[in-house]
Design a protein around this motif. Structure first.
Motif, mmCIF file in Angstrom:
data_model
loop_
_atom_site.group_PDB
_atom_site.id
_atom_site.type_symbol
_atom_site.label_atom_id
_atom_site.label_comp_id
_atom_site.label_asym_id
_atom_site.label_seq_id
_atom_site.Cartn_x
_atom_site.Cartn_y
_atom_site.Cartn_z
ATOM 1 N N HIS A 111 101.815 127.240 68.686
ATOM 2 C CA HIS A 111 102.878 126.224 68.765
ATOM 3 C C HIS A 111 104.255 126.901 68.696
ATOM 4 C CE1 HIS A 111 104.695 122.225 67.444
ATOM 5 N NE2 HIS A 111 105.582 123.072 66.941
ATOM 6 N N HIS A 115 107.448 127.238 71.335
ATOM 7 C CA HIS A 115 108.883 126.988 71.139
ATOM 8 C C HIS A 115 109.699 128.161 71.688
ATOM 9 C CE1 HIS A 115 109.044 123.281 68.936
ATOM 10 N NE2 HIS A 115 108.295 123.715 67.936
ATOM 11 N N HIS A 136 113.879 128.266 64.220
ATOM 12 C CA HIS A 136 113.198 126.972 64.365
ATOM 13 C C HIS A 136 112.194 126.841 63.227
ATOM 14 C CE1 HIS A 136 111.749 123.473 66.743
ATOM 15 N NE2 HIS A 136 110.683 123.685 65.982
ATOM 16 N N ASP A 138 109.238 124.494 61.383
ATOM 17 C CA ASP A 138 108.308 123.379 61.564
ATOM 18 C C ASP A 138 107.745 122.925 60.232
ATOM 19 O OD1 ASP A 138 107.710 122.419 64.287
ATOM 20 O OD2 ASP A 138 107.410 124.544 64.686
ATOM 21 N N SER A 142 104.771 118.099 62.377
ATOM 22 C CA SER A 142 105.111 118.241 63.796
ATOM 23 C C SER A 142 104.109 119.104 64.562
ATOM 24 C CB SER A 142 106.525 118.811 63.951
ATOM 25 O OG SER A 142 106.627 120.059 63.330
ATOM 26 N N GLU A 161 108.764 119.154 70.319
ATOM 27 C CA GLU A 161 107.550 119.299 69.500
ATOM 28 C C GLU A 161 106.301 118.953 70.305
ATOM 29 O OE1 GLU A 161 107.534 120.900 66.862
ATOM 30 O OE2 GLU A 161 109.684 120.929 66.581
ATOM 31 N N ALA A 164 105.567 121.888 72.527
ATOM 32 C CA ALA A 164 104.983 123.029 71.803
ATOM 33 C C ALA A 164 103.515 122.757 71.468
ATOM 34 C CB ALA A 164 105.792 123.311 70.540
#
Ligand SMILES: [Zn+2]
Length: 221
Positions: A111, A115, A136, A138, A142, A161, A164
Motif C-alpha cells: 500500500h 502511495h 505520508h 497511514d 485506511s 487511499e 493505494a
C-alpha cells in the motif's frame, strides 16, 4: 478519477516498477505460485524498509529528526500508525508497524509503495533537488485488504487511499497468478472455495478474507 482511469494508472505503475526491478509483468505462467518479492521492488526504488514495534507518531517523529525534519509536536504523540513513508527524489524509507501479522505487514508495505509510485515519485523527481521530500502517514483504518473500490466502506476512503489499496491488491494477488493457481488446484484436487481461499492466501502471503474477496471479484469462486 473514475475506476477505468485508476486501472490505467495502477497497472502502469506496477508494470514500470517490475521493469526497473528486472521482474516480469504480467507474471508468467509457472507451476509454483510464489509471494510477490516486495524486497526487490523496494530495492528498485531505493526504498528502505523497517518494521517498528509499537509504531506511533512519537516514534515517527524520532525518525524524522534523524532525517533532518523537525516535528516536535509529534515527539510526544502516542497516536498509533500502521505505516509511514518518507521519500526524497532518489531514496526513502517505509516504516511498518511490527505488531501486526506478516500478511498485514506485507499489505501495508505494498500500500505504501503504491502511495510512493502513484502519488509522490513524479513530483519528487521533477523537483530535481536533494532537499524536497514527502511524508505520508497511514492509520490502520485506511489500509484495507478486503474491500474493493466499489464497496460502501471503500467509498469512505479518499481517492488516494483507495488507489493505494487497489495497487496493493493487484500487486500481491495478480489476476494471472490467481487464475493459474485455481486451474492447477482444480486439476489436482476436488477443490472447494474454502480450500482455494486458504491455499492461495498461504501461497501468496495475504489475508484469507482478502483472498476470498479477490477470488470472488475475479469470478473464480
Ligand atoms: Zn494510505
Amino acid at each position: 478519477m473514475n475506476q477505468f482511469d485508476d486501472s490505467v494508472l495502477i497497472f502502469d505503475a506496477i508494470q514500470r516498477i517490475h521493469a526497473v526491478a528486472d521482474l516480469p509483468w504480467p507474471i508468467p505462467a509457472r507451476r509454483i505460485v510464489e509471494p510477490m518479492p516486495l524486497h526487490r521492488l523496494l530495492a528498485a526504488c531505493r526504498l528502505a524498509h523497517e518494521e517498528v514495534t509499537g509504531l506511533n507518531r512519537a516514534a515517527i517523529g524520532s525518525y524524522l529528526e534523524r532525517w533532518g525534519v523537525q516535528r516536535p509536536d509529534w515527539l510526544e504523540d502516542p497516536t498509533p500508525s500502521i505505516g509511514f513513508l518518507f521519500a526524497r527524489a532518489n531514496d526513502g524509507t517505509i516504516l511498518v508497524n511490527g505488531d501486526v501479522s506478516l500478511n498485514r505487514r506485507r499489505f501495508v508495505v505494498a500500500h505504501t509503495l503504491g502511495h510512493y509510485l502513484l502519488h509522490y515519485r513524479a513530483r519528487l523527481q521533477a523537483a530535481e533537488d536533494g532537499t524536497t521530500f514527502a511524508v505520508h502517514e497511514d492509520k490502520g483504518d485506511s489500509v484495507r485488504e478486503a474491500e474493493g473500490a466499489g464497496s460502501d466502506k471503500g467509498k469512505s476512503l479518499s481517492e488516494t487511499e483507495r488507489q493505494a489499496n487497489r495497487f496493493a491488491i493487484e500487486l500481491l494477488m495478480p489476476e494471472t497468478v490467481c487464475r493459474l493457481a485455481c486451474q492447477q488446484y482444480a486439476a489436482s484436487f476436488a477443490v472447494s472455495p474454502r480450500f482455494l481461499e486458504h491455499q492461495l492466501a498461504g501461497d501468496l502471503l495475504v489475508d484469507r478474507e482478502a483472498m476470498r474477496r479477490r477470488l470472488r471479484s475475479l469470478s473464480l469462486t
